[in-house]
Design a protein around this motif. Structure first.
Motif, short mmCIF file in Angstrom:
data_model
loop_
_atom_site.label_atom_id
_atom_site.label_comp_id
_atom_site.label_asym_id
_atom_site.label_seq_id
_atom_site.Cartn_x
_atom_site.Cartn_y
_atom_site.Cartn_z
N TYR A 145 -65.05 -23.08 29.73
CA TYR A 145 -65.15 -22.00 30.71
C TYR A 145 -64.76 -20.66 30.12
CZ TYR A 145 -65.36 -25.55 34.40
OH TYR A 145 -65.73 -26.59 35.19
N PHE A 148 -66.79 -17.59 28.68
CA PHE A 148 -67.47 -16.57 29.47
C PHE A 148 -66.55 -15.42 29.87
CE2 PHE A 148 -69.63 -20.63 30.21
CZ PHE A 148 -70.88 -20.29 29.72
N ASP A 149 -65.29 -15.51 29.43
CA ASP A 149 -64.30 -14.50 29.81
C ASP A 149 -64.32 -13.34 28.80
OD1 ASP A 149 -62.29 -13.31 31.23
OD2 ASP A 149 -60.85 -14.95 31.01
N ALA A 370 -70.85 -13.09 24.25
CA ALA A 370 -70.25 -14.40 23.99
C ALA A 370 -71.33 -15.47 23.80
CB ALA A 370 -69.34 -14.78 25.16
N ARG B 118 -55.55 -14.44 38.48
CA ARG B 118 -55.62 -13.18 37.77
C ARG B 118 -56.74 -12.32 38.35
NH1 ARG B 118 -57.79 -12.40 32.15
NH2 ARG B 118 -58.61 -14.48 32.46
N GLY B 120 -59.65 -9.57 38.49
CA GLY B 120 -60.60 -8.97 37.55
C GLY B 120 -61.51 -9.96 36.87
N THR B 121 -61.30 -11.24 37.08
CA THR B 121 -62.14 -12.25 36.47
C THR B 121 -62.86 -13.03 37.56
OG1 THR B 121 -60.39 -12.50 34.82
CG2 THR B 121 -62.15 -14.13 34.78
N LEU B 124 -65.26 -18.47 36.30
CA LEU B 124 -66.03 -18.67 35.07
C LEU B 124 -66.74 -20.01 35.05
CD1 LEU B 124 -63.38 -17.22 32.62
CD2 LEU B 124 -65.47 -16.09 33.37
N GLY B 125 -66.25 -20.92 35.88
CA GLY B 125 -66.90 -22.23 35.97
C GLY B 125 -68.26 -22.16 36.65
N PHE B 127 -70.63 -19.96 36.02
CA PHE B 127 -71.71 -19.31 35.27
C PHE B 127 -72.93 -20.22 35.29
CE2 PHE B 127 -74.27 -18.24 31.59
CZ PHE B 127 -74.39 -16.87 31.76
N ARG B 129 -75.35 -21.82 33.89
CA ARG B 129 -75.81 -22.09 32.52
C ARG B 129 -77.27 -22.50 32.48
NH1 ARG B 129 -70.57 -24.69 29.37
NH2 ARG B 129 -68.99 -23.76 30.70
N SER B 335 -70.08 -8.25 34.83
CA SER B 335 -68.83 -8.96 34.54
C SER B 335 -68.27 -9.69 35.75
CB SER B 335 -67.77 -7.98 34.01
OG SER B 335 -68.13 -7.50 32.74
N LYS B 336 -68.52 -9.17 36.95
CA LYS B 336 -68.03 -9.86 38.15
C LYS B 336 -69.11 -10.78 38.72
CE LYS B 336 -64.73 -6.88 37.54
NZ LYS B 336 -63.82 -7.18 36.43
N ALA B 339 -70.62 -12.91 34.29
CA ALA B 339 -69.49 -13.24 33.42
C ALA B 339 -69.16 -12.05 32.52
CB ALA B 339 -69.82 -14.45 32.54
N PRO B 340 -67.87 -11.80 32.31
CA PRO B 340 -67.47 -10.72 31.42
C PRO B 340 -67.95 -10.93 29.98
CG PRO B 340 -65.58 -11.55 32.65
CD PRO B 340 -66.71 -12.50 32.89
N GLY B 341 -68.07 -12.21 29.58
CA GLY B 341 -68.45 -12.51 28.20
C GLY B 341 -69.83 -12.00 27.83
N LEU B 342 -70.67 -11.69 28.82
CA LEU B 342 -71.98 -11.12 28.51
C LEU B 342 -71.85 -9.70 27.97
CD1 LEU B 342 -74.08 -12.14 31.64
CD2 LEU B 342 -74.29 -13.05 29.34
N ARG B 343 -70.76 -9.04 28.30
CA ARG B 343 -70.57 -7.63 27.89
C ARG B 343 -71.80 -6.80 28.26
NH1 ARG B 343 -66.62 -5.60 27.60
NH2 ARG B 343 -66.59 -6.84 29.46
N THR B 476 -61.64 -21.81 38.85
CA THR B 476 -62.86 -22.58 39.04
C THR B 476 -62.76 -23.25 40.41
OG1 THR B 476 -61.88 -24.51 38.02
CG2 THR B 476 -63.09 -23.03 36.57
#
Lengths: 492, 492
Positions: A145, A148-149, A370, B118, B120-121, B124-125, B127, B129, B335-336, B339-343, B476
């Motif tokens: 997971y 993706f952060d 990512a 937390r 801001g995230t 993530l589970g 996403f 895929r 990012s919200k 996923a943030p990991g995509l940037r 998640t």
């Protein structure tokens, strides 16, 4: 474009002259869009009182609540105002603005040349789409997971480990994953190094930095290179004095003995495997001199290893970084081996610099996607990257051979110089055939090429070296024969 | 890790004490690795003469040429020297260095909390895929070659068109694709805007900028927000005075009437749809006041629309940008929603700013991965993005409801404030239950949460508002009930 549902259009004339067309399956949003548009285009002016929701609903043949909801939304957004007793009006600040036609694009499109031999781009037609997708599928299937952060500013651990292994194996890089830092292209890495080096201003470093006091910090660059690499360093507040070069590569001994601008530089940007763009490989004595200088003075070597995997006459010479991992920053990229569009590059840093460089990235620093990182890790680990590089090496090698043969046959006065490597070659022009005249003639033939002087450091006098830089890697496989023929026609 | 072929190991003792182990299917590279390693670790010291290639080849039981080749490579790399009459020696500069164990990671790992709330995230589970991969496959199947090139600094045209359509449809944004600019996360966009605004220093702009002469340019910010957003603006050389806020959102009237630090600011950074993190929606009067101020003074509004799609009690209020596209920069992010990991984030710019902002990106500016851009374009156009947002909206809404219910039952003195929206909520603490004591207690319960004061502008006095900011979006789906229960245990 999204698949919109078949638009149902409802239209009505409000008051004497306002004609609203409400489109789409959502009547509320359709009405809102129509009202916003009417305000924007000035058909509804500020202060205008709108029909009551009951009246408009009847006119449009829709539910009153739909109109009331739309009004309420537009009040919340600030387009309309609703006051007790004065009904719903167009808000004062919702001033009309002409709906501009799409403005000119930010960067005006130039006519696309028929053939491209542009240096710096790989064969984009060769991007291994199917293999990349397959790697993406495998990578996504097992990604945790947290992949993706926001993640580690250095990049994903999977990719740092895979790159460390690959670079050690193929480039002789001493690459602990802890010191691998991903960045969005070589230029991003260079900008980070520029920031780190500039931030040292005034801070005493190294052992023998005498004479540099009071001067802006400097990164020596090769006397031929890319102007925007120099610009990045200059923008960071660094001087970029030039090191001379010859057919054995850049004369690194000047770092130690240099006078004037070259005195007391803090770092040097080199392309040891294949000087860009002149094409020399850095001689082993000069490699040693660069490392000696760095050790003696506390200086840093930035090793731009942009195409180190593409050597055709022998095995690639290992990276300079292996000689002293604490004094050399190794910079590599997927832009030549895969595609620039990935915006994926890496640095292997001296251990002492890892914190400074990730610090320069900022709190939520730029790391590449990512998903691409995970995919490249899988692509490397599965051997797909090796296979792709091998197949591209054969392809580029064949093209370089064909270039040499074609010029020997059709333009024998032109000479291909530089080692047999990379995705580009320098073609020296015979006396009387000026570089400028040739690039102009090429442009008229629909051929996009650059002269060597475009890469000359501004401090160098315009020497009598007239040459073209031919990016034989740029065309797709099917476009290559035509591009080569066009080049021969220009030169013969 | 790559699938290495079964390693064949050949080992030999050279001279009296040097034991070399040559591994792997490639004997030449294996020997080179072994020699490099021996030099690195000091087992072979500078100046040491190596056995002749004939001798070593015999000892290792391999071909003499293999050893000669390996020696030649290492001479070229600078590890060894070969001089007529003195044989092959370890180069003087190849000084030994201890093989350091992996250094400490750049960012020391903190013990992972058991539960994360937390802020801001997203979850993530969640996403998508499979859907993402399917979109990637469709996008790659039709992508033109040039999609893999460096490309337009604004981003891929496919994605700019798809975003323009989506943002107009769902957020009421006036979004011509020509003014959409992709960036690598919101923070990248904010940094670009910071550079553009700072570069205006000394240049007269706007109509009523009296009083700001000689002062550093300023971007007003909300009195609660993220410290690293302020830091980015400060690092660009801008002041960041605070605008007060209350339950109707930020008091934008202060922009016009403000004294002291607020006088003559150049821009304002706002979260109109859902104040971050206090949770108010900006009242329509205040939206209007902000736009009025921007028009009157030539000021700019930076609209951070980080979670505008997630509204639960009503339809989302349209973006402020729609009210005046020439005075509002709309900033959105995946990012919200994904996923943030995509940037991956975007700006919709006033037409006049497009050139300045892409200019600030630099010659080979940072754009997100072309593959992700193409995939997101396809994801949007196919309706998969809408479906994903819809399903996440339901999920987050349910979690917020459960949070409110659980606290009402188990910690009735705590009150959830802010509109029903987004991925986080503010929980106001009753008197006597200090914020700091609660976050400390939470940490002891393995729960990662932050207090509201962590978001307070440094110029604000520490007011008696004790609250926690709960990122109910972060866990998640399977972890959510446990995280909620842990929170209740801390608060009850």
């Amino acid at each position: 474009m999204p698949a919109t549902s078949a638009a149902s259009v409802t239209s009505v004339t409000v008051g004497s002259d306002l004609h609203l067309e409400v489109r789409g399956p959502g009547l509320r949003t359709g009405l809102m869009d129509a009202l916003r548009e009417a305000v924007r285009t000035g058909r509804l002016t500020p202060g205008t009182r709108l029909p009551s929701s009951r009246t408009l609903a009847a006119d449009l043949g829709i539910a009153r609540n739909t109109v009331a909801d739309a009004y309420a939304e537009l009040v919340a957004e600030g387009w309309l105002t609703a006051r007790q007793g004065s009904g719903t009006r167009v808000a004062r600040r919702a001033a009309p603005r002409a709906r501009t036609p799409s403005g000119p694009p930010a960067r005006p499109a130039r006519p696309t040349p028929t053939h491209s031999l542009r240096v710096g781009t790989p064969d984009l037609g060769s991007f291994p789409r199917a293999e990349w997708l397959a790697a993406a599928r495998r990578a996504l299937a097992v990604a945790p997971y947290d992949a993706f952060d926001y993640g580690d500013e250095r990049g994903r651990p999977e990719l740092r480990a895979a790159l460390a292994d690959y670079l050690a194996r193929t480039r002789g890089v001493y690459a602990d994953p802890e010191r691998v830092v991903l960045c969005s292209g070589f230029v991003h890495g260079l900008a980070l190094m520029g920031r780190v080096l500039a931030a040292r201003r005034g801070r005493p470093t190294g052992k023998a930095r005498g004479g540099a006091a009071g001067k802006a910090r400097a990164v020596a660059v090769e006397s031929y290179g890319l102007d925007f690499h120099r610009d990045i360093l200059t923008a960071a507040g660094l001087r970029t004095p030039a090191l001379p070069l010859d057919e054995l590569g850049t004369r690194t001994a000047e770092l130690a003995s240099g006078e004037g601008e070259l005195r007391g530089v803090d770092a040097v940007l080199l392309t040891p495997a294949h000087q860009y763009p002149t094409g020399a490989a850095l001689h082993s004595d000069r490699r040693a001199e660069a490392v000696d200088w760095a050790r003696r003075t506390g200086g840093l070597i930035l090793e731009d290893d942009y195409d180190g995997e593409f050597r055709y006459d022998r095995q690639p010479v290992g990276a300079l970084q292996g000689l002293d991992p604490e004094r050399v920053v190794h910079l590599g990229t997927a832009s030549k081996s895969l595609a620039p569009g990935l915006r994926l590059a890496w640095m292997v840093l001296p251990e002492a610099l890892v914190g400074e460089v990730t610090g320069a990235k900022g709190r939520v620093g730029t790391v590449p996607s990512a998903l691409d990182q995970l995919t490249l890790a899988e692509f490397l680990a599965s051997g797909a990257y090796d296979r792709h590089v091998r197949s591209m090496r054969l392809r580029y090698r064949r093209r370089r051979d064909q270039l040499v043969e074609a010029l020997a046959a059709r333009a024998p006065e032109c000479r291909v110089t530089g080692i047999s490597a990379g995705l580009h070659a320098v073609v020296e022009l015979p006396p009387g055939r000026g570089e400028r005249a040739m690039t102009d003639s090429a442009a008229r033939h629909g051929l996009d090429i650059r002269g060597l002087s475009a890469f000359r450091h501004p401090s160098l006098p315009p020497v009598a070296r007239e040459a073209l830089v031919i990016g034989f890697g740029a065309p797709t496989e099917s476009a290559w024969p035509g591009a080569l023929d066009a080049l021969c026609r220009v030169l013969e």
